[in-house]
Design a protein around this motif. Sequence first.
Motif, short mmCIF file in Angstrom:
data_model
loop_
_atom_site.label_atom_id
_atom_site.label_comp_id
_atom_site.label_asym_id
_atom_site.label_seq_id
_atom_site.Cartn_x
_atom_site.Cartn_y
_atom_site.Cartn_z
N THR A 15 46.09 49.26 35.36
CA THR A 15 46.11 48.35 36.50
C THR A 15 46.40 46.92 36.08
O THR A 15 47.18 46.21 36.71
N TYR A 74 44.64 37.39 38.94
CA TYR A 74 43.49 36.77 38.29
C TYR A 74 42.19 37.55 38.54
O TYR A 74 41.30 37.53 37.69
N LYS A 75 42.11 38.26 39.64
CA LYS A 75 40.95 39.13 39.86
C LYS A 75 40.98 40.28 38.85
O LYS A 75 39.94 40.68 38.33
N GLU A 76 42.18 40.79 38.59
CA GLU A 76 42.32 41.87 37.61
C GLU A 76 41.99 41.37 36.21
O GLU A 76 41.35 42.06 35.43
N GLU A 130 39.96 38.91 35.46
CA GLU A 130 38.50 38.71 35.40
C GLU A 130 37.74 40.01 35.16
O GLU A 130 36.71 40.02 34.51
N LYS A 131 38.26 41.10 35.67
CA LYS A 131 37.60 42.41 35.46
C LYS A 131 37.57 42.80 33.99
O LYS A 131 36.73 43.60 33.58
N SER A 132 38.50 42.24 33.19
CA SER A 132 38.55 42.58 31.77
C SER A 132 37.56 41.79 30.92
O SER A 132 37.29 42.14 29.78
N MET A 173 48.30 42.51 44.97
CA MET A 173 47.22 42.54 44.01
C MET A 173 47.07 41.16 43.40
O MET A 173 48.03 40.59 42.91
N GLU A 174 45.89 40.64 43.41
CA GLU A 174 45.61 39.34 42.85
C GLU A 174 45.43 39.49 41.33
O GLU A 174 44.46 40.09 40.87
N SER A 177 36.33 31.06 31.66
CA SER A 177 35.17 31.73 32.25
C SER A 177 33.91 31.51 31.41
O SER A 177 32.85 31.20 31.95
#
Length: 87
Positions: free
Chosen positions: A55, A4-6, A8-10, A1-2, A82
Motif C-alpha cells: 500500500t 502522508y497518512k500511509e 505515518e502508518k509506517s 489515498m492520502e 514526527s
Amino acid sequence: MEIYKEIEKSFPKIEKLLTEERLLEFLQTPSVHLGKYNFGLGTIIRLKLLRPKGTLFQAFVQNGFTDRDEMTIEILKGFHQSIQRSR
C-alpha cells in the motif's frame, strides 16, 4: 489515498528498527542531513516497507514518485518530524 497518512502508518515499524540510542542520534540529526540514513535504515525501509505490491509503495507511485530512494527520504523526513514533535 492520502500519501502522508500511509507514511505515518509506517512510523511504529521504523521505530522498532532502532535502539533508543540510534533513535536519539536520528532525532539530533539536522533534517538536511537525513540522507546519511538512506543506507542502513533506508535499505531496511526499502526492503520491508516499500514492497512493490504494498500500500505504501502504491501510494507513492500514485503521487508521482518513481524512485525508491526518493520515497525513502520522504519517509525519513516524515519520521524525523514526527519524533521531534513527540519528544
